[in-house]
Write an enzyme that holds these catalytic residues in place. Structure first.
Site, PDB file in Angstrom:
ATOM      1  N   ASN A  69     -47.758   3.045  -3.837  1.00 20.47           N
ATOM      2  CA  ASN A  69     -47.636   3.189  -2.394  1.00 20.47           C
ATOM      3  C   ASN A  69     -46.270   2.719  -1.902  1.00 20.47           C
ATOM      4  OD1 ASN A  69     -48.213   0.583  -3.111  1.00 20.47           O
ATOM      5  ND2 ASN A  69     -49.299   0.129  -1.226  1.00 20.47           N
ATOM      6  N   ASP A  71     -43.038  -5.472  -0.327  1.00 20.62           N
ATOM      7  CA  ASP A  71     -44.460  -5.208  -0.352  1.00 20.62           C
ATOM      8  C   ASP A  71     -45.144  -6.563  -0.542  1.00 20.62           C
ATOM      9  OD1 ASP A  71     -46.912  -3.905  -0.778  1.00 20.62           O
ATOM     10  OD2 ASP A  71     -46.631  -4.151  -2.919  1.00 20.62           O
ATOM     11  N   ASP A 103     -52.102  -4.332   3.789  1.00 21.51           N
ATOM     12  CA  ASP A 103     -53.226  -5.240   3.994  1.00 21.51           C
ATOM     13  C   ASP A 103     -53.595  -5.424   5.447  1.00 21.51           C
ATOM     14  OD1 ASP A 103     -54.431  -6.343   1.714  1.00 21.51           O
ATOM     15  OD2 ASP A 103     -52.467  -7.146   1.179  1.00 21.51           O
TER      16      ASP A 103
END
Lengths: 1207, 347
Positions: free
Chosen positions: A868, A428, A729
């Site tokens: 997430n 991540d 993102d």
């Protein structure tokens, strides 16, 4: 209470201009009351009979695997699901029958021990979960106490559906709540959903006007009654359908009114809410999947070995049974009738008349006898070893993070050795690679670069090249003292402390800083005690700008309906003055526009458009006369980008009154329009406005990487581990970070797959779903094919150093992950050096992980910090959670938690490698020792006409695995180090041993088994021959079964323990104690066991003191067997070590001697071991070297030519 | 051999660790896996000296063992075939089960001086005393104490005779060896001492001195020898020896001891009662007279094995020396690493 409301009465519509938030009755609401929409909540009367009739679940949340009642049966069941344990259970039961070759106790006792140990371990692990549950369930929340208007503290677990709760700022919501009112007038509240989706920006929720208008304070709830009819519990976080029945009114409810459990109230003093879903009905828990139980690759392979061993056992039993059957049949009064066995009166097991039946029964007996081939203690030993390994991981001081006081934490110990086999790391971004804090670090104003801060990337590169000019800066940066301001790492005395006024371009500087202070959507918060202002911003980079403006003397301190108040330095007077900028419009940021602007009126009445945005959109919007600094700025921007910084271009223009009036009218019309092309209309209008800008400069914000991330990535790359970044993102951010941590570099070929093509956009406007989908799919496939073609063509004709990077966005990923195309996608991705997936949803992250895992068949490790990432962590072979400051969701579902990404290096290269090499050696050795033991049993049985008579006493049999050979192998699994930690770092490629699974290859396993066979043959035949005719001692006594058994057993104990001595490479006092202790224990046991009454010890009575010990032949035999059995292995190891060393063995050589007297050689091994990497800072440095001098290429070519000639 | 090097963290654990409530792991060499350790690797020196040491120890041991075995004088006489009268040899089983006299004379010649004590053994071949059915067929408790006379469940089918428990029960006792030997030298009887032939622990702890044979060999079929019901089991040494079951199908059991020296050239007449039926399963019977050495009986195996292993190790030491000299290492040549040759493995 009312104070809070007054303080922040501001028109939010101004900020969230494009967000339409009024819910209306939609078709969905017609379903209320129907199937799937049957929930009825009686707000504020949870005790009413109507509510009680519903009897919804309580708010108690349970994450334990077992309850006290179910523990025993359930965990027993779990244990016996393992095929080996089941097998032992069956043999244990069979041992109660006359079939058994040994006593029942000696079969059941070890099984009992083993099962008990495993169950205790399960119990302890579950108790840990239980404690967490208790903590969560006992959190306090204020609950309305019936009808007296008072709120009392209660534990979370006591909450019932219909309760009214009051949640204060920074508290978590205890259940899914219906927002009734908040401290704000319009009942807005801000919610941080980090724990749900990992997004850090605040979400706005708004209650219905009908409720918020009447409910302001605690007391207002005294008479409040309402009924909610809504959907049943489900897992969808983004929808909610319900109706509120309030005094004859029927009001539609949407997800806008729903506050989800585990999200956090931010920026709002308090809210009132009615509990709608509790406990396991809440959306977050509905979403949580049962954590998959993961098993390591090695264990799965081990199962195969066990099946193989079963095969061997059955085969041996089968052969034995056939021979036994034939021999037994012969007893039927034939020539070989063994009358002393009384065959005519034999029971079925030995009846020559029914030899086939006897053979079948014998088969069962033999299966029991040969159960010693299957190491009963293997599982439990591995479990013990893994727990101890985990303790070592947990207590590794080099993985302890001082700042958050967090050591590494292995949550499950199942996967330790898997850490040594990781092929792909899926990471991540936010919170994992980066700190999720932006730091204003540099800027370029009027063509001059300011800021001397050093980025993590620069630091890492400087460290590597060693002693370059940057190293000085490094020291400066390190020396930096004083209170560190979050989000601000800007160092330049030219502009700090008001010095900017002395600069030549002071007026531009002023405009620049003012723009920073005005053009944003942040909300200030003044700490009344100290007077300092802090900011709540939608994104951390926005916060960084406001902070930077504040630090540079433009303090934004208040946002009112009228506008933005700023304390700034007046250029003429040189004093601080308060100025108010009337905020007229906010032109919001979105990914298509890549810019945001505000239109303000300053105190002089001038209208200003202040704008900031990405360089590619901003430069094209500059006015002809606004490009004075363009060239310089572009240079700076490129420089910043290369240093891994995120840049924005700042520009402004003055707007004349007429133009604004026109714009304002159009803009408002467009905003209030309800037609489908509303958005494009707005786009067009704003686009018209944001033109002819005058360039001020550029900012560079560091999306602050966590400490040591580039280094760590570089090391991992050197170890041959692939790193993928999966982030939610934006693409630009992701690419920036890719650069920052050296996953991308300038000359890498970027293959970007997205759906931002004009064609698709046009289709999207048309809005036909099917068409869009079809076109998108085609586009993605086409892009993938192009990429693939590029790669296959790539290296051959161009520079071989060229590498590819794949960058794909979430929308495209949806199509790329479809069944038909995912193989294509995987091919493309594995062909690229770096893969970055941006804008990916949690689900996509999990899907990508699954694809890599199953598609490549290699071990994947996912690392992340937010909720997430949960899916990804659970899907990957190993999930590593970053135990950050808050948000435990990822950690809770991870297998291992570390505090910082950089610890991954030590975790994988050191602990992973150790655990892998330990466990694989351990398992090999386990089978070795059991084969040694089992084959002696088989051989002896062959000499008893396959009557399944064991060679050893019952207790010898059962204690072999438990006592005399268990501790050394555990010590091997816990303490052995083939290569010390220092060398693990120095030779990262050593890690490949695990990735390629060289230490647990079939070759090695079979080799060890073969070694066991040799040992067994040596033991049995030497013992048998040396006791031929059994004239045994000087007193003429003969040796019986007991003595042969005792001798053989002694030999087995010695041989397996000495084999251990030869196998381990790290000999501490622990090893000495356990190995020599095990051997000593055997003798001690033999004496003690031989001393107890013969009722118990049967034929082992006094066998050692009376028969074995005084006989020289016993000792001579032992010595002979010991040496003879080990010579083959010793020879093999000597030759291999010298002439065919494995990688770790080479390093052992280097450690042993090469290090000091042959440094050149060491360097050679090291250089060759570090593969030319395509990602990481080493590669980047190498690339810049390549760029700098072409003669190197020539040099390389020459070297290659020479080395070819040599060959 | 080098001891472990402490890595960089060595100093980091001292003062700051004292902070209260910190989760900081305690520093110790143990928890950081930095224990001082010996890390042996098989250097040429080690390999060669190991082999040399082994051969240096093993060869003398082999020589000594071989000498010990050579010192033992052993006379073996197989009589199972010869002790059947020629006409009966077509059906040996019938003969042995018949009532004809089974007496048989054998003459043994001493070829080398035998010092006392000389042990007399009988050797049976192809007799599975280690058969599971046979091994289990006994009652240890019954042998030890008269209290447990009725514990005969393991003894089937030789457990009771007409409802009364057999002592000692079971197949082992039932099949007790019953050939007898009477020895004489130059026509003077040679005393065979039958005391002290059993292991002491057996006599004292496993066979009770209050347990007397009962109903033994009273079943419908007689197996082997009978026992004197007036002598307690602890004194029935033949039985005790027999009941310590042999490990392998070829075994010797001690019959008695001759406590006089036998001279070279002595002839020994053996009058034996050939009662025991090994014919039905083609077993051989042998009479063995043997002296012992410190190593036991005549068995060259250990000596030869020691010499062989010692020799092999010496040879290996040589071989390794040559190998190390002729082919000096290409120590750690990374080209051995398969994954370096095929760069597919790690990117």
């Amino acid at each position: 209470m009312a104070g809070g409301r007054i303080r922040r009465r501001l028109n939010l519509n101004n900020i969230y201009a494009f967000t339409c938030r009024k819910s209306t009755f939609q078709e969905d609401h017609s379903q209320i009351g129907g199937p799937g929409f049957s929930r009825v909540v009686y707000c504020n009367e949870p005790n009413s009979p109507a509510a009680e009739r519903r009897s919804y679940a309580g708010n108690y949340v349970r994450s334990t695997k077992y309850s006290p009642a179910s523990f025993v049966p359930k965990s027993l069941f779990e244990q016996f699901r393992r095929v080996a344990n089941f097998y032992f259970l069956v043999t244990g039961i069979l041992s109660l029958t006359p079939l058994s070759p040994y006593g029942a106790v000696s079969a059941l006792l070890p099984l009992g021990l083993v099962i008990a140990a495993s169950m205790v371990k399960e119990g302890i692990e579950d108790w840990g979960r239980k404690r967490q549950d208790i903590e969560v369930n006992n959190r306090k929340v204020k609950v309305h106490g019936g009808d007296d208007g008072m709120f009392r503290e209660e534990e979370w677990r006591e909450l019932r559906v219909g309760d009214i709760v009051r949640v204060e700022k920074e508290e978590f919501f205890p259940a899914d709540l219906l927002l009734l009112s908040s401290s704000y007038e319009d009942s807005v509240c801000y919610v941080e959903t980090m724990n749900l989706d990992g997004e850090t920006n605040l979400k706005v929720k708004q209650g219905l006007e009908a409720t918020s208008s009447r409910l302001h304070e605690d007391f207002d709830f005294k008479e409040f009654k309402a009924v909610v009819r809504c959907e049943d519990p489900n897992a969808d976080l983004y929808t909610f359908v319900g109706t509120l029945h309030l005094e004859e009114q029927r009001l539609p409810l949407s997800v806008q009114q729903l506050l989800l459990r585990d999200s956090k109230l931010r920026n709002t003093e308090y809210v009132y809410g009615a509990v709608v879903f509790t406990g396991h009905d809440t959306k977050v828990i509905q979403n949580s999947t049962v954590p998959p139980s993961k098993r390591s690759r090695i264990e799965r392979k081990m199962d195969k070995i066990i099946y193989m061993m079963f095969g061997v056992v059955f085969l041996m039993s089968f052969i034995g049974s056939i021979i036994f059957g034939i021999v037994t049949r012969e007893d039927r009064g034939g020539k070989t009738e063994r009358w002393y066995l009384k065959p005519d009166e034999a029971e079925i097991f030995f009846d020559p008349e029914r030899a086939p039946m006897a053979a079948i029964y014998h088969f069962l007996t033999a299966v029991m006898l040969y159960s010693y081939f299957i190491p009963i203690s293997l599982y439990v030993s591995i479990e013990i070893v893994k727990v101890l390994q985990s303790i070592f991981i947990n207590s590794d001081i080099l993985m302890y993070y001082e700042e958050t006081d967090k050591p590494a934490h292995a949550r499950t110990s199942n996967l330790n050795e898997e850490l040594g086999m990781v092929d792909t790391v899926l990471s991540d971004k936010t919170g994992t690679l980066t700190c999720n804090s932006m730091e204003f670090i540099k800027c370029s104003i009027a063509g001059t670069g300011y800021g001397r801060g050093v980025t993590e990337v620069e630091r890492s590169m400087a460290m590597r090249s060693g002693g370059s000019a940057l190293a000085d800066d490094l020291n400066v940066a390190a020396d930096r003292s004083g209170p560190k301001i979050e989000g601000f790492n800007f160092q330049d005395e030219r502009v700090m402390r008001g010095n900017w006024v002395k600069q030549r371009e002071a007026s531009v500087l002023q405009k620049f800083f003012r723009l920073l202070a005005v053009c944003h959507t942040a909300i200030p918060e003044t700490d009344e005690a100290t007077g300092t202002v802090s900011y709540e911003a939608e994104s951390p980079d926005e916060a960084a700008f406001v902070v930077a403006a504040r630090e540079l003397g433009f303090e934004f301190f208040s946002r009112t309906q009228n506008g933005i108040s700023i304390r700034e330095l007046d250029l003429e007077t040189g004093k601080k003055v308060e100025r108010v900028y009337r905020l007229l419009n906010v032109l919001e940021f979105n990914s298509a526009r890549k810019r945001m602007s505000v239109i303000v009126r300053d105190e002089d009445g001038k209208l200003l458009l202040l704008s900031k945005g990405a360089d590619n959109v901003m430069f094209e919007r500059l006015a002809r006369n606004g490009r004075t600094f363009e060239e310089k700025t572009r240079e700076h921007v490129d420089e910043y980008a290369d240093a891994g910084l995120r840049t924005l271009i700042l520009a402004y223009r003055e707007v004349d009154e007429d133009e604004y009036v026109k714009f304002s009218k159009n803009f408002n019309e467009a905003k209030s329009s309800v037609t489908e092309d509303r958005e494009s209309l707005i786009d067009e209008i704003t686009d018209q406005m944001e033109r002819d800008l005058i360039l001020l400069g550029a900012t560079a914000v560091e999306d602050k990487l966590q400490n040591g991330v580039p280094d760590c990535i570089d090391k991992l790359a050197q170890a041959g581990i692939k790193i993928w970044v999966l982030t939610g993102d934006k693409m630009e951010t992701a690419i920036n970070i890719g650069f920052a941590c050296s996953l991308l570099r300038q000359e890498m070929k970027q293959i970007i797959i997205n759906l931002e093509t004009p064609q698709i956009k046009a289709l999207e406007k048309a809005g036909e779903k099917d068409v869009i989908e079809q076109a998108s799919r085609e586009s993605v496939v086409k892009q993938m094919e192009e990429g693939k073609a590029l790669i296959t063509r790539g290296p051959s004709d161009t520079d071989s150093h060229e590498a590819f990077a794949l960058i794909i966005d979430g929308k495209s990923l949806t199509y790329a992950l479809e069944d038909d195309f995912k193989q294509k996608f995987l091919d493309l991705a594995t062909g690229c050096a770096s893969v970055i997936c941006c804008r990916s949803s949690p689900k996509q992250k999990a899907l990508v992980t699954r694809l890599v895992k199953s598609g490549t068949g290699k071990t994947t490790l996912a690392i992340g910090d937010g909720a997430n990432d949960v899916g990804m962590l659970q899907e990957a072979d190993i999930g590593v959670g970053i135990s950050g400051v808050e948000g435990m969701q990822a950690v809770m579902s991870s297998d291992l938690a570390i505090a910082q990404f950089r610890y991954l290096e030590r975790l994988l290269l050191v602990h992973g490698h150790w655990c892998y090499s330990r466990i694989s050696s351990m398992i090999c050795y386990f089978f070795y020792k059991n084969i040694t033991f089992g084959v002696t049993l088989f051989l002896y049985e062959a000499y008893t006409s396959f009557s399944a008579q064991p060679a050893y006493n019952d207790w010898f049999l059962s204690l072999f695995n438990v006592f005399f050979s268990s501790l050394p192998v555990i010590a091997l699994g816990v303490f052995d180090q083939d290569v010390s930690a220092r060398f693990c770092y120095k030779f990262p490629l050593l890690y490949q041993e695990g990735v390629q699974n060289l230490l647990f290859s079939w070759k090695r396993i079979i080799g060890w088994m073969f070694n066991g066979l040799i040992s067994a043959l040596a033991i049995f035949f030497i013992c048998k021959q040396s006791q031929e005719h059994q004239l045994y001692n000087p007193n003429g006594k003969t040796a019986g079964r007991d003595i042969l058994g005792g001798t053989m057993y002694t030999c087995v104990v010695w041989v397996v323990n000495l084999q251990m001595v030869l196998a381990i490479s790290y000999f501490t006092w622990v090893q000495h104690i356990v190995i020599w202790g095990s051997v000593a224990l055997w003798y001690i046991f033999l004496m003690i066991y031989g001393a107890i009454t013969p009722t118990f010890s049967t034929d082992a009575y006094k066998v050692f003191l009376e028969a074995l010990a005084p006989a020289p032949s016993y000792w001579l035999t032992t010595l002979l067997v010991m040496i003879f059995a080990l010579v083959p292995y010793f020879v093999f190891k000597s030759v291999q070590m010298r002439y065919f060393p494995g990688y770790h063995q080479m390093i052992q050589w280097i450690r042993h001697e090469g290090q000091s007297n042959d440094p050149e050689f060491v360097e050679m091994v090291r250089q060759r071991s570090i593969k030319t990497t395509t990602v990481g800072s080493t590669a980047r440095r190498a690339a810049s070297v390549r760029r700098s001098g072409r003669f190197h290429d020539q040099l390389n070519k020459n070297t290659i030519a020479i080395s070819r000639e040599e060959k | 051999m080098s001891s472990n090097m402490a890595s960089s963290s060595a100093g980091s654990g001292d003062s700051s660790a004292a902070r209260k409530n910190s989760k900081r792991p305690k520093y110790s060499k143990f928890t950081q896996q930095e224990l001082p350790a010996c890390k042996p690797i098989l250097t040429p020196g080690w390999v060669i000296s190991t082999f040399l040491i082994v051969s240096v120890i093993f060869i003398p041991l082999g020589v000594i063992s071989l000498f010990a075995s050579q010192d033992v004088v052993e006379i073996v006489d197989r009589y199972d075939n010869d002790c059947i009268p020629a006409p009966a040899r077509t059906n040996k089983v019938a003969f042995i089960q018949g009532a004809a006299p089974k007496s048989c004379n054998r003459t043994l010649t001493v070829t080398k001086r035998m010092k006392q004590p000389i042990y007399v053994y009988y050797q049976l071949e192809n007799f599975y005393q280690n058969h599971r059915r046979y091994v289990k067929s006994r009652s240890d408790s019954q042998l030890r104490s008269p209290k447990f006379e009725n514990q005969i469940s393991a003894c089937k089918p030789e457990d009771d005779a007409g409802g009364k428990p057999i002592v000692p029960c079971g197949l082992i006792a039932w099949s007790l060896f019953n050939d007898t030997y009477t020895l004489s030298r130059n026509n003077t009887p040679l005393a065979v001492n039958k005391k002290g032939i059993a292991w002491k622990s057996d006599k004292e702890h496993k066979f009770g001195n209050k347990v007397f044979p009962k109903n033994f060999q009273k079943g419908n079929l007689t197996g082997g020898a009978t026992l004197n019901p007036d002598i307690p089991l602890s004194e029935q040494e033949d039985l005790i020896v027999w009941m310590r079951t042999a490990a392998l199908p070829t075994f010797r059991k001690l019959y008695g001891k001759i406590e006089t020296d036998l001279e070279n050239g002595d002839t020994i007449q053996v009058t034996l009662q050939n009662n025991y039926n090994t014919y039905s399963f083609s077993g051989k019977k042998k009479l063995v007279l043997s002296t012992t050495s410190w190593l036991g009986g005549k068995n060259d195996f250990l000596g030869i094995a020691y010499l062989t292993v010692g020799g092999i190790c010496f040879f290996l030491a040589l071989a390794f020396t040559i190998m190390y000299l002729v082919k000096p290492r290409r120590l750690g040549d990374p080209s051995y690493l398969s994954w370096n040759r095929n760069p597919g493995g790690g990117r």
